[in-house]
Design an enzyme around this catalytic site. Sequence first.
Site, PDB file in Angstrom:
ATOM      1  N   THR A  46       0.801  -1.229   0.102  1.00 58.81           N
ATOM      2  CA  THR A  46       0.037  -0.016   0.035  1.00 58.81           C
ATOM      3  C   THR A  46       0.680   1.269   0.018  1.00 58.81           C
ATOM      4  O   THR A  46       0.553   2.059  -0.715  1.00 58.81           O
ATOM      5  CB  THR A  46      -0.952   0.136   1.076  1.00 58.81           C
ATOM      6  OG1 THR A  46      -1.461  -1.146   1.311  1.00 58.81           O
ATOM      7  CG2 THR A  46      -1.872   1.220   1.179  1.00 58.81           C
ATOM      8  N   TYR A 109     -12.813  -5.227  -2.648  1.00 60.50           N
ATOM      9  CA  TYR A 109     -14.079  -4.610  -3.471  1.00 60.50           C
ATOM     10  C   TYR A 109     -15.064  -6.107  -3.485  1.00 60.50           C
ATOM     11  O   TYR A 109     -16.275  -5.950  -3.171  1.00 60.50           O
ATOM     12  CB  TYR A 109     -13.864  -4.158  -4.663  1.00 60.50           C
ATOM     13  CG  TYR A 109     -15.130  -3.605  -5.475  1.00 60.50           C
ATOM     14  CD1 TYR A 109     -15.750  -2.558  -4.935  1.00 60.50           C
ATOM     15  CD2 TYR A 109     -15.516  -4.351  -6.493  1.00 60.50           C
ATOM     16  CE1 TYR A 109     -16.673  -1.895  -5.646  1.00 60.50           C
ATOM     17  CE2 TYR A 109     -16.686  -3.798  -7.205  1.00 60.50           C
ATOM     18  CZ  TYR A 109     -17.444  -2.856  -6.621  1.00 60.50           C
ATOM     19  OH  TYR A 109     -18.580  -2.195  -7.484  1.00 60.50           O
ATOM     20  N   TYR A 135      -2.539 -10.439   4.501  1.00 64.33           N
ATOM     21  CA  TYR A 135      -2.498  -8.906   4.873  1.00 64.33           C
ATOM     22  C   TYR A 135      -3.944  -8.839   5.285  1.00 64.33           C
ATOM     23  O   TYR A 135      -4.995  -8.965   4.463  1.00 64.33           O
ATOM     24  CB  TYR A 135      -2.094  -8.121   3.863  1.00 64.33           C
ATOM     25  CG  TYR A 135      -1.909  -6.502   4.299  1.00 64.33           C
ATOM     26  CD1 TYR A 135      -2.056  -5.901   5.364  1.00 64.33           C
ATOM     27  CD2 TYR A 135      -1.629  -5.711   3.027  1.00 64.33           C
ATOM     28  CE1 TYR A 135      -2.103  -4.794   5.498  1.00 64.33           C
ATOM     29  CE2 TYR A 135      -1.481  -4.375   3.420  1.00 64.33           C
ATOM     30  CZ  TYR A 135      -1.806  -3.846   4.633  1.00 64.33           C
ATOM     31  OH  TYR A 135      -1.638  -2.480   4.727  1.00 64.33           O
ATOM     32  N   ARG A 140      -9.305  -1.005   4.479  1.00 67.06           N
ATOM     33  CA  ARG A 140      -9.211  -0.708   3.088  1.00 67.06           C
ATOM     34  C   ARG A 140     -10.039  -1.549   2.183  1.00 67.06           C
ATOM     35  O   ARG A 140     -10.327  -1.294   1.218  1.00 67.06           O
ATOM     36  CB  ARG A 140      -7.604  -0.858   2.871  1.00 67.06           C
ATOM     37  CG  ARG A 140      -6.769   0.496   3.044  1.00 67.06           C
ATOM     38  CD  ARG A 140      -5.404   0.403   2.725  1.00 67.06           C
ATOM     39  NE  ARG A 140      -4.710   1.694   3.077  1.00 67.06           N
ATOM     40  CZ  ARG A 140      -4.631   2.785   2.186  1.00 67.06           C
ATOM     41  NH1 ARG A 140      -5.155   2.965   1.373  1.00 67.06           N
ATOM     42  NH2 ARG A 140      -3.790   3.773   2.849  1.00 67.06           N
ATOM     43  N   LYS A 164       0.201  -9.924   8.270  1.00 65.01           N
ATOM     44  CA  LYS A 164       0.413  -8.521   8.554  1.00 65.01           C
ATOM     45  C   LYS A 164      -1.057  -8.191   9.160  1.00 65.01           C
ATOM     46  O   LYS A 164      -2.099  -8.110   8.342  1.00 65.01           O
ATOM     47  CB  LYS A 164       0.679  -7.853   7.746  1.00 65.01           C
ATOM     48  CG  LYS A 164       0.634  -6.218   7.908  1.00 65.01           C
ATOM     49  CD  LYS A 164       1.210  -5.304   6.700  1.00 65.01           C
ATOM     50  CE  LYS A 164       1.050  -3.982   6.950  1.00 65.01           C
ATOM     51  NZ  LYS A 164       1.479  -2.873   5.979  1.00 65.01           N
ATOM     52  N   ILE A 206       5.373  -4.534  10.170  1.00 64.34           N
ATOM     53  CA  ILE A 206       5.544  -3.910   8.792  1.00 64.34           C
ATOM     54  C   ILE A 206       5.151  -2.723   8.703  1.00 64.34           C
ATOM     55  O   ILE A 206       3.974  -2.295   9.007  1.00 64.34           O
ATOM     56  CB  ILE A 206       4.872  -4.838   7.774  1.00 64.34           C
ATOM     57  CG1 ILE A 206       5.371  -6.155   7.918  1.00 64.34           C
ATOM     58  CG2 ILE A 206       5.028  -4.198   6.420  1.00 64.34           C
ATOM     59  CD1 ILE A 206       4.801  -7.178   6.780  1.00 64.34           C
TER      60      ILE A 206
END
Length: 294
Positions: A46, A109, A135, A140, A164, A206
């Site tokens: 990202t 999405y 992740y 998000r 993560k 991270i």
Amino acid sequence: MAIFEGAGVALVTPFKENGEVNYEKLEELVEFQIAGGTDSIIACGTTGEASTMTHEEHLEVVRFVCEVTKKRVPVIAGTGSNCTDTAVYLSKEAERHGAEGLLLVSPYYNKATQNGLKAHFKAVADQVKIPILLYNIPGRTGINIAPETIADLCRSVSNIVGVKEASGNFTAIADLMNFSDGCADVYSGNDDQIVPLLSLGGKGVISVLSNIAPAQTHEICESYFKGDVKRSASLQIAAIPLINALFCEVNPIPVKAALNLMGMNAGPMRLPLTEMEPQNQERLKKAMKEYGIL
């Protein structure tokens, strides 16, 4: 064995004013990280603005970072996608270009079911040999990878080794630690939560903060692992005002602004991200000065 322990940097991708990747500056950023004691470099996540790169750019950045790093620290490539075929393609190519691990974000999405998530991640894992970190960042992606799902994947798929965790949900993280019984390597995806996650058995972070303060972020983890929890906690707390400033606008807008303030010329954002608002840039500058890196 974990891919790494300690502070991995979610590396920014520097751009020229015309929008092209600035490979000269990218090399400088990699060297700055290694000199600062960073334990791993995560390319094209990202923070690296991978979502605005073509596949060719994405893979060239991964290849270049691997080449510059020369295995001094592990390079983990962000290769997630909401299209399973695309994630497979990027993952296979990143492995071919020298990445030592992969970071796979949950499919955004589409909002897959938990069984859909399992099928997606297994499909990628079947096509590569290197270790994979999931992740989980529901803010998000719009989808949460449940603790049971993460634990099941880490138990049943040999090269899915951890996650993560950027949900900020410590109840879920504690459940994950319980369900996985040590088979999942868990890394904080939030710089303000490094020490709390380490206290539950996490392997590290991270980090966005590490882009501008690699030595300090590394030391938060190192102090904890050496048993000096009090120092680790004090370092974490001292960094909170700067961390808050780094996230007062959407990442990676502030961290790129911070690198530019440091004279490291990370360049502009790619649309739809825009430059930092002036009042927020002043807040960031103040926090950097108080932290002693400006």
